[in-house]
Design an enzyme around this catalytic site. Structure first.
Site, PDB file in Angstrom:
ATOM      1  N   ARG A  90     -15.576  51.813  -0.345  1.00 51.61           N
ATOM      2  CA  ARG A  90     -15.437  52.306  -1.723  1.00 51.61           C
ATOM      3  C   ARG A  90     -16.571  53.291  -2.013  1.00 51.61           C
ATOM      4  NH1 ARG A  90     -15.489  46.742  -1.635  1.00 51.61           N
ATOM      5  NH2 ARG A  90     -13.602  45.623  -2.217  1.00 51.61           N
ATOM      6  N   ARG A  94       0.830  -1.206   0.000  1.00 53.44           N
ATOM      7  CA  ARG A  94       0.000   0.000   0.000  1.00 53.44           C
ATOM      8  C   ARG A  94       0.867   1.259   0.000  1.00 53.44           C
ATOM      9  NH1 ARG A  94      -5.293  -1.118   2.913  1.00 53.44           N
ATOM     10  NH2 ARG A  94      -5.230  -3.285   3.586  1.00 53.44           N
ATOM     11  N   ASN A 109      -4.973  43.954  -4.890  1.00 56.70           N
ATOM     12  CA  ASN A 109      -5.587  43.591  -6.181  1.00 56.70           C
ATOM     13  C   ASN A 109      -4.876  44.334  -7.311  1.00 56.70           C
ATOM     14  OD1 ASN A 109      -7.397  42.127  -4.667  1.00 56.70           O
ATOM     15  ND2 ASN A 109      -9.124  43.508  -4.991  1.00 56.70           N
ATOM     16  N   ARG A 139      -5.454   7.249  11.233  1.00 50.46           N
ATOM     17  CA  ARG A 139      -4.974   8.567  10.790  1.00 50.46           C
ATOM     18  C   ARG A 139      -5.966   9.598  11.306  1.00 50.46           C
ATOM     19  NH1 ARG A 139      -6.097   7.285   4.421  1.00 50.46           N
ATOM     20  NH2 ARG A 139      -8.372   7.132   4.521  1.00 50.46           N
ATOM     21  N   TYR A 144      -3.159  45.300  10.450  1.00 48.96           N
ATOM     22  CA  TYR A 144      -4.465  44.670  10.228  1.00 48.96           C
ATOM     23  C   TYR A 144      -4.577  44.192   8.779  1.00 48.96           C
ATOM     24  CZ  TYR A 144      -5.902  48.950   7.788  1.00 48.96           C
ATOM     25  OH  TYR A 144      -5.984  49.991   6.906  1.00 48.96           O
ATOM     26  N   CYS A 188      -5.962  45.872   2.082  1.00 46.19           N
ATOM     27  CA  CYS A 188      -7.411  45.892   1.826  1.00 46.19           C
ATOM     28  C   CYS A 188      -7.789  45.196   0.527  1.00 46.19           C
ATOM     29  CB  CYS A 188      -7.941  47.324   1.829  1.00 46.19           C
ATOM     30  SG  CYS A 188      -7.246  48.358   0.524  1.00 46.19           S
ATOM     31  N   GLY A 243      -7.671   7.158  -1.312  1.00 45.20           N
ATOM     32  CA  GLY A 243      -8.123   6.659  -2.611  1.00 45.20           C
ATOM     33  C   GLY A 243      -7.357   7.163  -3.807  1.00 45.20           C
ATOM     34  N   SER A 267      -2.498  51.651   3.210  1.00 47.04           N
ATOM     35  CA  SER A 267      -3.308  50.455   3.014  1.00 47.04           C
ATOM     36  C   SER A 267      -2.886  49.854   1.676  1.00 47.04           C
ATOM     37  CB  SER A 267      -4.801  50.801   2.994  1.00 47.04           C
ATOM     38  OG  SER A 267      -5.563  49.626   2.839  1.00 47.04           O
TER      39      SER A 267
END
Length: 891
Positions: free
Chosen positions: A573, A97, A780, A350, A863, A843, A106, A776
């Protein structure tokens, strides 16, 4: 001294232990541990994960000396078991195994009953006195080995088995006789010869090394690779191979095999949960060929006799072992066992996989029971699991017709009628209809429809596209970047996989946790936030050092976030407020004005509305900080683009259609992400920012004066690239703030800072910090500008990059720590070199990604800020980061 490649276990002694998972894999380490603590474990040995690594490094060749080590350890097993591998009269059979250090149930291969051939099967008959059992074991071995090791299509032998059952007029494998199984062994071997052009191996040593090679080989099979990617398991870890003497659950009615959990893995309830089968081998329990029976009366159906009733002595022994394992491992265990001739053997233990509700209940209960402390309890719950708790999920028992799959942009599960415009969504919601807004992609102008819809489906866009970010902020279910659908606005329909056409008004279901789109309505299960959740999160907040705020634009979002434990707003925003139907006309009037006087006239209409927005948000966040970003997007986003909409607006504004078209064309930008937006707007049209600052400060001053609030508004200026931009805009903002404070006759402290979202800003953060009270990090846009990627278009090729290993994961989902993260770290260090007490936060949507939160903790941010429904995830990740750091310090 040569490296040790093989570790033995048996008869209460083992060369390994549970701490050696990296070397022995989870299964091998736990087999050694169970052996050492005196549990009944069949003897065997483990070939280490280092051999797997070397196997792939050396073109699938084994390290020198491995064969001799395996032979020596096999002799040790033979001595303990009183049998000999390959002996015709008293043969030892073994299982082979896999066992990686992380559980991968699996995903890799197993071979049972290895060592059988036409000669040794006679020895098994002599040992057992049961010819049917011996040939049943033999045919199982041929089926497994031909599939796993020889690569033959397993359906070929399955079909031969089905034909035999049809010929004999029986339905179950257990109805076949010894003669049937013996005949099938011959048929199976003939099929192997016909299909593969080679004989089935008879020599046990050849079988053993074929199986070892196949298990190492299965580390790189497609399902294992996919599982590793989904669960962030590195390929270089490799798998161990466990060779263990066989014990048989299929020798008669005093034999059985089963799988159990020491607690319910779905609910976390503290009762023994599991299934077993009499006269069966391990794979029968999970294969679904026979209906498994419950191990105890508490969790079984009355028509199925439980192990507690059928085998009471073995059951009581298993219950005792359950207690030993939980006391020893101090966690819920997933165990496999076999009973041979009334004797119980343990084949595996496990840490059990569990749902989020179960993880929380088990952690809290075990702390109450004194098994673990609060720190361990907090670490037992994965931050990513909390998504399951905070949104509705689909009923797992309900039938589903899947028609498409996109990105799981915002979790939850919703059904509704399809609409294609934001106005339709809003109108439908007003009359009580539940709708799904389907768009090619969304824009800020769709905000009202997104709010009204139950969920959002887009054909384009990534995990941080407009649709994804806004949906997460609203707690709306969203499937984004769904390339499986082709949206046709004119025909008011979309086409999905298999040519399925979904028209306006048809009902679909979205699963925001998987990205799946289904036809029709699928029932959902509501989130269940228990008292245990509150207890655990209370512990979380005592351990974390980093604050957690929220990205929220409305009082409602602010209230939701505060209920989830947000400690303020890290990003409000203001542009989303501009799209409200009551004020969009004034916004457009301001944009179309020909001079400052005209713009100021229009802005005077917007000011009381903005002030009302800020008042509502300040009220919900009473006593907590609120960071408000001044207008960021380019002005053309607020103007209509379609011909009919331009005509309607021109009529309303009292200008000609051509004049309005000229203005729209003048404002149009080829690359608006890098265009006239953010602080650039504030510099060219200072009256816009002046109005917003005035609205913020008037709201704050009125609450301080009239309601006794203590407020420190944080005014954030976006997209700063050079310190001169911030310096000039700061001067303007300070002037307006002081004017308002003087007019109200109150004292209000305020902060003015900036969003670090351009590489240049991070590189010159020491200069920018001279004019900033806080930074901040807008990760993105910082990710977009660092990679040179558009987050809305990158969805077309980023999945390929991740799949091909060009990137470890989507950088818009989890922060690119080596590139973008380095800029954030540099920005922190440079900012603090100039202004030691500068407040630092993040942010971008990365603020809700657990791995990114841990990185933010390490570099010393004050933060993180994320969408309301991700606040608990960020809180838990921050606690994990702090506890992980504490653990590192004690090493």
């Amino acid at each position: 001294m040569a490296a040790k490649h093989v570790y033995f276990f048996g008869a209460g002694k083992a060369e390994g232990n549970a701490e050696m998972k990296n070397l022995l894999g989870g299964k091998g380490a736990n087999l050694a541990e169970m052996t050492s603590i005196g549990l009944p474990v069949p003897a065997g040995f483990t070939i280490t994960t280092e051999v797997c690594t070397e196997f792939y490094r050396n073109n699938r060749n084994y390290p020198e000396g491995l064969k001799a080590e395996v032979e020596a350890n096999m002799r040790g097993v033979e001595e303990l078991m009183g049998k000999k591998f390959g002996d015709p009269n008293n043969p030892l059979l073994v299982s082979v195994r896999s066992g990686a250090r992380a559980s991968m149930p699996g995903m890799m291969d197993t071979i049972l009953n290895l060592g059988l051939n036409d000669v040794t099967v006679q020895g098994i008959i002599a040992q057992s006195g049961d010819e049917r059992f011996a040939y049943d074991a033999y045919r199982r071995f041929v089926q497994m080995y031909s599939d796993v090791v020889m690569g033959m299509d397993k359906d070929i032998l399955e079909h031969a088995l089905e034909r035999k059952k049809e010929e004999r007029g029986v339905h179950l494998d257990t109805d076949l006789t010894a003669a049937d199984w013996k005949e099938l062994v011959g048929i199976f071997k003939a099929r192997v010869r016909e299909t593969l052009g080679q004989e089935f191996p008879e020599e046990p040593q050849e079988q053993l090394w074929g199986a070892i090679g196949a298990v190492f080989g299965s580390w790189m099979n497609q399902r294992a690779i996919t599982y590793r990617k989904l669960n962030n398991i590195p390929a270089e870890w490799g798998t161990a191979v466990n060779v263990q003497s066989m014990v048989f659950g299929n020798m008669g009615n005093d034999c059985a095999t089963g799988v159990a959990f020491t607690r319910d893995p779905s609910t976390g309830q503290n009762y023994f949960y599991g299934e077993y089968l009499v006269n069966a081998q391990g794979e029968d329990v999970v294969a679904g060929i026979r209906t498994p029976q419950p191990i105890n009366k508490a969790n079984g159906d009355s028509h199925l006799p439980s192990m507690e009733e059928v085998m009471p002595e073995c059951y009581q022994q298993l219950v005792k072992i359950r207690g030993i394992l939980e006391q020893h491992y101090k966690d819920m265990q997933d165990i496999e066992f076999t009973i041979e001739k009334g004797k119980l053997y343990m084949l595996q233990t496990r840490n059990g996989k569990r749902t989020a509700p179960a993880a929380i209940k088990i952690a809290v209960d075990m702390e109450k029971e004194g098994l673990i402390d609060q720190k361990t309890a907090v670490l037992r719950v994965a931050p990513s699991q909390l998504d399951q708790l905070l949104h509705p999920s689909l009923d797992p028992k309900a039938p589903k017709k899947k028609i498409a799959k996109g990105l799981p942009a915002s979790p939850g599960a919703v059904s509704g009628e399809v609409v294609f415009t934001a106005d339709e969504a809003e109108a439908a919601a007003k009359i009580g209809l539940k709708v799904i807004l389907v768009r090619i992609e969304t824009s800020p102008e769709d905000i009202h429809g997104m709010h009204a819809a139950q969920g959002i489906l887009t054909a384009r866009g990534g995990m941080t596209s407009h649709a994804a970010v806004v949906a997460r902020g609203m707690g709306k279910c969203c499937v984004a970047g769904c390339g499986d659908i082709k949206v046709d606005y004119a025909a008011e329909q979309f086409q999905a996989n298999g040519g399925v056409v979904v028209k306006k008004g048809d009902v679909i279901t979205l699963d925001g946790s998987t990205g799946e789109v289904m036809l029709g309505q699928v029932p959902t299960v509501p989130p269940q936030l228990t008292g245990d959740f509150g207890i655990l999160m209370g512990w979380v907040d005592t351990f974390r050092k980093m604050g957690v705020r929220t990205n929220a634009d409305t009082p409602h979002d602010s209230k939701v976030a505060r209920e989830f434990g947000a400690e303020g707003i890290g990003l409000c925003r203001t542009e989303h407020m501009f799209f409200d139907a009551a004020r969009i006309a004034a916004v457009r009037e301001m944009i179309l004005a020909e001079d400052v006087e005209g713009r100021q006239k229009a802005l005077a209409k917007i000011l009381p509305m903005q002030k009302g927005d800020f008042t509502g948000i300040f009220r919900e966040m009473k006593g907590l900080p609120v960071t408000i970003r001044l207008l960021d997007p380019p002005l053309h986003e607020f103007l209509p683009q379609e011909e009919k909409d331009i005509e309607a607006l021109a009529k309303t504004m009292g200008v000609t259609t051509q004049e309005l078209k000229n203005k729209v064309e003048f404002l149009h930008e080829f690359n608006p992400m890098l265009g006239h937006r953010g602080c650039r707007l504030g510099l060219t049209y200072p009256e816009i920012y002046d109005m917003q600052v005035r609205a913020i400060m008037e709201a704050a001053c009125e609450l301080v004066k009239d309601e006794g609030f203590t407020i420190v508004p944080e005014i954030m200026i976006p997209l700063v690239a050079v310190v001169e931009e911030l310096k000039r805009l700061r001067e303007n903002a300070v002037r307006v703030c002081e004017e308002v404070i003087a007019s109200y006759g109150v004292k209000v402290e305020y902060l003015i800072g900036t969003m670090i979202e351009l590489p240049r800003a991070a590189l010159t953060a020491d200069e920018i910090a001279k004019e900033a009270d806080f930074f901040s990090f807008g990760t993105n846009d910082l990710t977009q500008t660092t990679f040179g990627l558009s987050r809305d278009d990158a969805g077309k090729f980023l999945p390929f990059y991740v799949e091909e290993g060009l990137l470890p994961e989507d950088p818009f989902v989890s922060l690119d720590q080596n590139g973008v993260g380095l800029l954030v770290k540099m920005g922190c260090e440079k900012g603090r070199s100039t202004r030691p007490k500068i407040k630092l936060g993040i942010c971008g949507e990365h603020g809700g990604d657990p791995a990114s939160v841990i990185f933010c903790h390490k570099i010393g941010l004050d933060y993180v800020s994320c969408s309301p429904f991700r606040v608990p995830i960020a809180r838990l990740a921050a606690a994990h980061a702090a506890l992980g750091e504490a653990a590192d310090l004690t090493k």
